[in-house]
Write a protein that holds these residues in place. Structure first.
Motif, PDB file in Angstrom:
ATOM      1  N   MET A 199       9.512  -4.699  17.124  1.00 56.29           N
ATOM      2  CA  MET A 199       8.992  -4.118  15.876  1.00 56.29           C
ATOM      3  C   MET A 199       7.503  -3.826  16.043  1.00 56.29           C
ATOM      4  SD  MET A 199       9.766  -3.345  12.629  1.00 56.29           S
ATOM      5  CE  MET A 199      11.132  -4.371  12.078  1.00 56.29           C
ATOM      6  N   ASP A 200       7.066  -2.649  15.648  1.00 54.51           N
ATOM      7  CA  ASP A 200       5.664  -2.270  15.695  1.00 54.51           C
ATOM      8  C   ASP A 200       4.860  -3.180  14.762  1.00 54.51           C
ATOM      9  OD1 ASP A 200       3.257  -0.512  14.646  1.00 54.51           O
ATOM     10  OD2 ASP A 200       3.906   0.373  16.533  1.00 54.51           O
ATOM     11  N   ALA A 201       3.574  -3.399  15.107  1.00 60.96           N
ATOM     12  CA  ALA A 201       2.728  -4.256  14.270  1.00 60.96           C
ATOM     13  C   ALA A 201       2.479  -3.640  12.909  1.00 60.96           C
ATOM     14  CB  ALA A 201       1.410  -4.515  14.983  1.00 60.96           C
ATOM     15  N   THR A 202       2.744  -2.361  12.780  1.00 64.60           N
ATOM     16  CA  THR A 202       2.554  -1.687  11.500  1.00 64.60           C
ATOM     17  C   THR A 202       3.573  -2.181  10.480  1.00 64.60           C
ATOM     18  OG1 THR A 202       1.731   0.282  12.620  1.00 64.60           O
ATOM     19  CG2 THR A 202       2.491   0.556  10.362  1.00 64.60           C
ATOM     20  N   ASP A 203       3.089  -2.509   9.293  1.00 56.87           N
ATOM     21  CA  ASP A 203       3.997  -2.896   8.210  1.00 56.87           C
ATOM     22  C   ASP A 203       4.617  -1.671   7.556  1.00 56.87           C
ATOM     23  OD1 ASP A 203       3.646  -5.808   8.196  1.00 56.87           O
ATOM     24  OD2 ASP A 203       1.585  -5.378   7.576  1.00 56.87           O
ATOM     25  N   VAL A 204       3.765  -0.709   7.214  1.00 55.08           N
ATOM     26  CA  VAL A 204       4.210   0.449   6.443  1.00 55.08           C
ATOM     27  C   VAL A 204       3.658   1.732   7.059  1.00 55.08           C
ATOM     28  CG1 VAL A 204       4.354   1.515   4.154  1.00 55.08           C
ATOM     29  CG2 VAL A 204       4.126  -0.982   4.351  1.00 55.08           C
ATOM     30  N   ALA A 205       4.493   2.745   7.152  1.00 54.20           N
ATOM     31  CA  ALA A 205       4.042   4.085   7.519  1.00 54.20           C
ATOM     32  C   ALA A 205       4.094   4.957   6.275  1.00 54.20           C
ATOM     33  CB  ALA A 205       4.919   4.676   8.612  1.00 54.20           C
ATOM     34  N   VAL A 206       3.006   5.630   5.998  1.00 56.04           N
ATOM     35  CA  VAL A 206       2.956   6.590   4.896  1.00 56.04           C
ATOM     36  C   VAL A 206       2.963   7.975   5.525  1.00 56.04           C
ATOM     37  CG1 VAL A 206       1.629   7.483   2.950  1.00 56.04           C
ATOM     38  CG2 VAL A 206       1.731   5.022   3.358  1.00 56.04           C
ATOM     39  N   ILE A 207       3.964   8.756   5.203  1.00 57.32           N
ATOM     40  CA  ILE A 207       4.126  10.085   5.794  1.00 57.32           C
ATOM     41  C   ILE A 207       3.561  11.113   4.827  1.00 57.32           C
ATOM     42  CG2 ILE A 207       5.784  11.753   6.699  1.00 57.32           C
ATOM     43  CD1 ILE A 207       7.703   9.338   7.100  1.00 57.32           C
ATOM     44  N   GLY A 208       2.431  11.669   5.173  1.00 56.63           N
ATOM     45  CA  GLY A 208       1.768  12.645   4.311  1.00 56.63           C
ATOM     46  C   GLY A 208       0.471  12.102   3.753  1.00 56.63           C
ATOM     47  N   ALA A 209      -0.634  12.818   3.999  1.00 52.13           N
ATOM     48  CA  ALA A 209      -1.953  12.382   3.533  1.00 52.13           C
ATOM     49  C   ALA A 209      -2.429  13.225   2.369  1.00 52.13           C
ATOM     50  CB  ALA A 209      -2.961  12.439   4.677  1.00 52.13           C
ATOM     51  N   GLY A 210      -1.508  13.512   1.429  1.00 52.96           N
ATOM     52  CA  GLY A 210      -1.907  14.134   0.178  1.00 52.96           C
ATOM     53  C   GLY A 210      -2.453  13.082  -0.766  1.00 52.96           C
ATOM     54  N   VAL A 211      -2.714  13.462  -1.985  1.00 53.49           N
ATOM     55  CA  VAL A 211      -3.284  12.524  -2.957  1.00 53.49           C
ATOM     56  C   VAL A 211      -2.367  11.329  -3.189  1.00 53.49           C
ATOM     57  CG1 VAL A 211      -3.959  12.272  -5.381  1.00 53.49           C
ATOM     58  CG2 VAL A 211      -4.692  14.285  -4.084  1.00 53.49           C
ATOM     59  N   ALA A 212      -1.062  11.560  -3.301  1.00 54.39           N
ATOM     60  CA  ALA A 212      -0.118  10.463  -3.528  1.00 54.39           C
ATOM     61  C   ALA A 212      -0.081   9.511  -2.338  1.00 54.39           C
ATOM     62  CB  ALA A 212       1.274  11.011  -3.812  1.00 54.39           C
ATOM     63  N   GLY A 213       0.010  10.053  -1.124  1.00 57.19           N
ATOM     64  CA  GLY A 213       0.079   9.213   0.061  1.00 57.19           C
ATOM     65  C   GLY A 213      -1.179   8.401   0.273  1.00 57.19           C
ATOM     66  N   LEU A 214      -2.338   9.014   0.067  1.00 55.17           N
ATOM     67  CA  LEU A 214      -3.597   8.300   0.246  1.00 55.17           C
ATOM     68  C   LEU A 214      -3.772   7.209  -0.799  1.00 55.17           C
ATOM     69  CD1 LEU A 214      -5.904  11.367   1.014  1.00 55.17           C
ATOM     70  CD2 LEU A 214      -5.123   9.632   2.653  1.00 55.17           C
ATOM     71  N   THR A 215      -3.392   7.501  -2.038  1.00 55.28           N
ATOM     72  CA  THR A 215      -3.477   6.489  -3.094  1.00 55.28           C
ATOM     73  C   THR A 215      -2.574   5.308  -2.763  1.00 55.28           C
ATOM     74  OG1 THR A 215      -3.925   8.198  -4.752  1.00 55.28           O
ATOM     75  CG2 THR A 215      -3.190   6.058  -5.563  1.00 55.28           C
ATOM     76  N   CYS A 216      -1.373   5.600  -2.298  1.00 56.24           N
ATOM     77  CA  CYS A 216      -0.421   4.563  -1.921  1.00 56.24           C
ATOM     78  C   CYS A 216      -0.962   3.726  -0.765  1.00 56.24           C
ATOM     79  CB  CYS A 216       0.905   5.201  -1.555  1.00 56.24           C
ATOM     80  SG  CYS A 216       2.183   4.043  -1.030  1.00 56.24           S
ATOM     81  N   ALA A 217      -1.460   4.387   0.275  1.00 53.47           N
ATOM     82  CA  ALA A 217      -1.947   3.682   1.457  1.00 53.47           C
ATOM     83  C   ALA A 217      -3.111   2.761   1.123  1.00 53.47           C
ATOM     84  CB  ALA A 217      -2.357   4.700   2.529  1.00 53.47           C
ATOM     85  N   ARG A 218      -4.013   3.209   0.282  1.00 44.77           N
ATOM     86  CA  ARG A 218      -5.154   2.372  -0.084  1.00 44.77           C
ATOM     87  C   ARG A 218      -4.704   1.120  -0.817  1.00 44.77           C
ATOM     88  NH1 ARG A 218     -10.388   5.710  -2.116  1.00 44.77           N
ATOM     89  NH2 ARG A 218     -10.925   3.560  -2.615  1.00 44.77           N
ATOM     90  N   ALA A 219      -3.740   1.260  -1.720  1.00 53.12           N
ATOM     91  CA  ALA A 219      -3.243   0.092  -2.453  1.00 53.12           C
ATOM     92  C   ALA A 219      -2.542  -0.891  -1.517  1.00 53.12           C
ATOM     93  CB  ALA A 219      -2.290   0.545  -3.554  1.00 53.12           C
ATOM     94  N   LEU A 220      -1.800  -0.383  -0.544  1.00 50.36           N
ATOM     95  CA  LEU A 220      -1.103  -1.250   0.402  1.00 50.36           C
ATOM     96  C   LEU A 220      -2.093  -1.983   1.301  1.00 50.36           C
ATOM     97  CD1 LEU A 220       1.824   1.137   1.402  1.00 50.36           C
ATOM     98  CD2 LEU A 220       1.982  -0.905  -0.044  1.00 50.36           C
ATOM     99  N   GLU A 221      -3.095  -1.281   1.791  1.00 45.38           N
ATOM    100  CA  GLU A 221      -4.109  -1.931   2.621  1.00 45.38           C
ATOM    101  C   GLU A 221      -4.865  -2.999   1.844  1.00 45.38           C
ATOM    102  OE1 GLU A 221      -5.465   1.186   6.117  1.00 45.38           O
ATOM    103  OE2 GLU A 221      -6.778   0.860   4.392  1.00 45.38           O
ATOM    104  N   LYS A 222      -5.125  -2.713   0.590  1.00 48.02           N
ATOM    105  CA  LYS A 222      -5.865  -3.658  -0.240  1.00 48.02           C
ATOM    106  C   LYS A 222      -5.115  -4.977  -0.380  1.00 48.02           C
ATOM    107  CE  LYS A 222      -8.531  -3.673  -4.543  1.00 48.02           C
ATOM    108  NZ  LYS A 222      -8.841  -2.897  -5.779  1.00 48.02           N
ATOM    109  N   SER A 223      -3.784  -4.913  -0.284  1.00 48.11           N
ATOM    110  CA  SER A 223      -2.964  -6.113  -0.401  1.00 48.11           C
ATOM    111  C   SER A 223      -2.690  -6.773   0.944  1.00 48.11           C
ATOM    112  CB  SER A 223      -1.640  -5.774  -1.098  1.00 48.11           C
ATOM    113  OG  SER A 223      -1.873  -5.389  -2.438  1.00 48.11           O
ATOM    114  N   GLY A 224      -3.359  -6.310   1.984  1.00 46.37           N
ATOM    115  CA  GLY A 224      -3.300  -6.983   3.270  1.00 46.37           C
ATOM    116  C   GLY A 224      -2.297  -6.458   4.256  1.00 46.37           C
ATOM    117  N   LEU A 225      -1.635  -5.353   3.987  1.00 50.22           N
ATOM    118  CA  LEU A 225      -0.648  -4.808   4.906  1.00 50.22           C
ATOM    119  C   LEU A 225      -1.298  -3.881   5.935  1.00 50.22           C
ATOM    120  CD1 LEU A 225       2.310  -3.961   2.482  1.00 50.22           C
ATOM    121  CD2 LEU A 225       2.057  -5.956   3.965  1.00 50.22           C
TER     122      LEU A 225
END
Length: 419
Positions: free
Chosen positions: A1-27
């Motif tokens: 298993m890759d060390a990555t917890d979550v992959a977000v596909i697409g760096a639009g506004v929705a994807g970036l907002t999602c990724a920031r929230a996930l990183e903030k929670s330690g993923l």
């Protein structure tokens, strides 16, 4: 298993907002983006010193979802004056963005006295809470106007041009409830342009990520397996993660996930430079007659609102055409566009220079009745979806969907959310 917890596909506004929230929670999060920039449908091209947004875009700087997701002050939002200018061949009529101004326009000859009471009843949802607004049966804008007996000039020369401006609606089939919710947000918020263009919004979101967005990655497929996470196939190899969020545009999301594709609206935006601005106003000029007057629905001198959209000594005009039912965006001849803008602004456009043109056949999702907010973002077995097509069309809807997807991922992975 890759060390990555979550992959977000697409760096639009929705994807970036999602990724920031996930990183903030330690993923550990990887954001995969096919193009060379972030933002998706929100972006700006810098051409010879002119900032040309990719479509006729604006930001509601007072929206709570926007303010919770980005540092609005850092965007230096430049307010758009409320209202619109009806650029009728017989003369201008300026409608400021208030019910009082609209009533005054009716009394001055745009409608009949009885239209005032009808408009007050039609706009009654604006004065209700969100819960009460959504409590009744939904219908199209056309049906809502018919139900309240609104016709004639007030319908065709005021409301229809406004619907084109606000919702890219050419057929009055937008959800009445969505229109009312959007108008509430406009009244309570602050329509504006970031001083350095709409690209500044996704750029700020991306800069807040711990792991930079990975550009040039084309995701070809996603496969989920119970208890084994999600396998992602790209043009550069395979990636396996605990969860994946598909945050691409609706068409590509449908291709990857097999979801239904929402109806999309098409727009074309023409950008012209001029040494002499045709007006000093910071309000959109609209076509109150419709296609018979030309293809352009509305236009604005963008540099009046945000001067840094143009180099010193120059001005920038944006003009938008809305694709009608059964027609393609951007098929209008440039000579026709230039002639119509000359009529709308009462000026000679021969010296204007075409900076660029953006044609988007899928500019934004259509919100048809019945209005459905909060569509499911958890598709099961570690696969999630985000985008304004899961909420309501626009930037705020994309941010809400991205936030909801992040919450769903955290719940799936047993990771506590952090405020």
């Amino acid at each position: 298993m890759d060390a990555t917890d979550v992959a977000v596909i697409g760096a639009g506004v929705a994807g970036l907002t999602c990724a920031r929230a996930l990183e903030k929670s330690g993923l550990q999060v990887r954001v995969l983006e096919r193009s060379a920039r972030v933002g998706g449908r929100v972006g700006t091209d810098l051409i010879d010193g002119f900032r040309c947004d990719r479509g006729f875009q604006w930001l509601n700087a007072g929206n709570p979802d926007v303010r919770a997701s980005v540092d609005v002050a850092a965007l230096n939002p430049r307010p758009i004056e409320r209202g619109m200018v009806l650029a009728h061949p017989d003369g201008y009529r300026v409608l400021q963005g208030s019910q009082t101004a609209l009533i005054a326009a009716i009394r001055s000859g745009l409608g009949q006295p009885q239209d005032i009471a009808r408009l007050v009843r039609w706009s009654d949802p604006l004065r209700k809470s969100t819960e009460r607004l959504l409590g009744g049966a939904d219908m199209t804008l056309g049906e809502s106007l018919d139900r309240h007996g609104i016709s004639g000039r007030i319908r065709e020369e005021v409301l229809r041009p406004f619907f084109r401006l606000a919702f890219a609606d050419e057929d009055l089939r937008t959800s009445y409830q969505f229109a009312m919710l959007s108008m509430q947000e406009m009244v309570q918020g602050m329509p504006a342009l970031p001083a350095l263009g709409m690209q500044a919004l996704p750029n700020q979101l991306a800069l807040g990520l711990e792991n930079p967005v990975e550009h040039g990655v084309d995701v070809l497929g996603v496969v989920r397996s119970v208890g084994e996470g999600v396998r992602i196939f790209t043009d550069g190899g395979e990636l396996q993660v605990r969860a994946a969020v598909v945050a691409t545009d609706p068409v590509n999301a449908s291709s990857l996930l097999g979801l239904g594709t929402p109806t999309m609206r098409g727009l074309a935006t023409w950008w012209y430079s001029t040494e002499i601005p045709p007006t000093t106003m910071k309000t959109p000029f609209v076509n109150p007659i419709g296609p018979s007057a030309g293809p352009i629905s509305h236009a604005v001198v963008v540099s009046n609102i945000a001067p840094r959209y143009a180099p010193a000594g120059q001005h920038l005009v944006a003009a938008c055409s809305v694709a009608g039912p059964g027609t393609d965006a951007g098929t209008e001849p440039e000579a026709t566009v230039r002639a119509q803008l000359g009529q709308m602004f009462r000026t000679d456009t021969n010296a204007w220079k075409l900076v660029t043109r953006h044609v988007k056949s899928a500019a934004l999702p259509v919100s048809r009745p019945p209005l459905i907010l909060g569509r499911e973002v958890d598709l099961g077995d570690g696969l999630f979806v985000a985008g304004d097509h899961r909420e309501s069309p626009g930037i705020a809807g994309a941010m809400r969907a991205g936030g909801r997807a992040a919450t769903a991922v955290l719940e799936e992975l047993g990771q506590p959310a952090k405020p």
